[in-house]
Scaffold this motif. Structure first.
Motif, PDB file in Angstrom:
ATOM      1  N   GLU A  29       0.831  -1.209   0.000  1.00  0.00           N
ATOM      2  CA  GLU A  29       0.000   0.000   0.000  1.00  0.00           C
ATOM      3  C   GLU A  29       0.865   1.258   0.000  1.00  0.00           C
ATOM      4  N   ALA A  32       2.577   1.754  -3.502  1.00  0.00           N
ATOM      5  CA  ALA A  32       1.683   2.335  -4.518  1.00  0.00           C
ATOM      6  C   ALA A  32       1.594   3.853  -4.384  1.00  0.00           C
ATOM      7  N   LEU A  33       1.698   4.374  -3.173  1.00  0.00           N
ATOM      8  CA  LEU A  33       1.652   5.819  -2.965  1.00  0.00           C
ATOM      9  C   LEU A  33       2.906   6.514  -3.493  1.00  0.00           C
ATOM     10  N   SER A  38       1.754   4.535 -10.616  1.00  0.00           N
ATOM     11  CA  SER A  38       0.563   3.947  -9.994  1.00  0.00           C
ATOM     12  C   SER A  38      -0.620   4.909 -10.006  1.00  0.00           C
ATOM     13  N   ARG A  40      -2.693   4.911  -7.817  1.00  0.00           N
ATOM     14  CA  ARG A  40      -2.869   5.206  -6.391  1.00  0.00           C
ATOM     15  C   ARG A  40      -1.760   6.120  -5.857  1.00  0.00           C
ATOM     16  N   ASN A  41      -0.919   6.673  -6.742  1.00  0.00           N
ATOM     17  CA  ASN A  41       0.160   7.570  -6.322  1.00  0.00           C
ATOM     18  C   ASN A  41      -0.392   8.668  -5.416  1.00  0.00           C
ATOM     19  N   SER A  42       0.333   8.961  -4.374  1.00  0.00           N
ATOM     20  CA  SER A  42      -0.074   9.948  -3.373  1.00  0.00           C
ATOM     21  C   SER A  42      -0.446  11.295  -3.988  1.00  0.00           C
ATOM     22  N   ARG A  44      -1.274  12.051  -7.058  1.00  0.00           N
ATOM     23  CA  ARG A  44      -2.483  11.937  -7.891  1.00  0.00           C
ATOM     24  C   ARG A  44      -3.729  11.982  -7.009  1.00  0.00           C
ATOM     25  N   GLN A  45      -3.702  11.213  -5.913  1.00  0.00           N
ATOM     26  CA  GLN A  45      -4.862  11.161  -5.023  1.00  0.00           C
ATOM     27  C   GLN A  45      -5.154  12.522  -4.386  1.00  0.00           C
ATOM     28  N   GLN A 155      -1.225   9.505   5.103  1.00  0.00           N
ATOM     29  CA  GLN A 155      -2.039   9.083   3.970  1.00  0.00           C
ATOM     30  C   GLN A 155      -2.132   7.565   3.894  1.00  0.00           C
ATOM     31  N   THR A 160      -6.442   9.549   2.213  1.00  0.00           N
ATOM     32  CA  THR A 160      -6.227  10.861   1.613  1.00  0.00           C
ATOM     33  C   THR A 160      -7.037  11.947   2.300  1.00  0.00           C
TER      34      THR A 160
END
Length: 172
Positions: A29, A32-33, A38, A40-42, A44-45, A155, A160
């Motif tokens: 997890e 992916a951040l 990804s 799920r990149n931090s 991007r979120q 996060q 997020t």
């Protein structure tokens, strides 16, 4: 006697910042951040723009909502899915005296639902700084590194929305 009051020059070469902390969530997890590719990149979120550069493997561009006049050029330098992620970051146009960073994330599982994240950052600053200017830049960078790792932990562990709720209260 001449030059007695002349400002001292900054030391040459990059400055290293090494931090580590435990996360109460699985390693995959967290990874992916960190991974720019990804979904799920931090960043991007959080609503920032992260785009792959077409035709250049492992290269991305990021624009932060708070700094739309700057583009962050990111080039992966080492990828071991799930455990190691390294990249170089340059900001165009540069801001402050920071020229580039080399960032390495090591993610180690610590058993069920926990991991240790070690971040090694090598910061290169502009030439010609005085020692006083250099010390200030190092202080800002040290704070930014610590804050970035703490934001990542929040996060990863709480989501997020939790990070958005406290992000403006964190140093950087």
């Amino acid at each position: 006697m001449f030059g007695l009051f002349k400002p001292k020059p900054a030391p040459e070469g990059p400055v290293h910042f090494d931090l580590a902390t435990e996360f109460a969530c699985p390693a995959d997890e967290v990874y992916a951040l960190i991974d720019w590719a990804s979904p799920r990149n931090s960043k991007r979120q959080l609503g920032h723009e992260v785009m792959p550069v077409v035709g250049v493997k492992g290269r991305f561009r990021m624009i932060l909502k708070s700094m739309p006049e700057h583009m962050f050029e990111l080039q992966e330098t080492a990828v071991e899915h799930g455990s190691r992620y390294e990249y170089v970051c340059e900001t165009l146009p540069p801001f402050g005296a920071l020229v580039r960073t080399n960032e390495a994330y090591l993610v180690e599982p610590l058993g069920e639902g926990a991991c240790k994240v070690t971040v090694k950052t090598e910061a290169t600053f502009a030439e010609g700084l005085t020692l006083k200017e250099f010390k200030q830049e190092v202080l800002v960078m040290a704070s930014a590194c610590q804050s970035a790792l703490e934001k990542l932990r929040i996060q990863a562990e709480h989501g997020t929305d939790a990070l958005k709720a406290v992000e403006d209260k964190l140093v950087l």
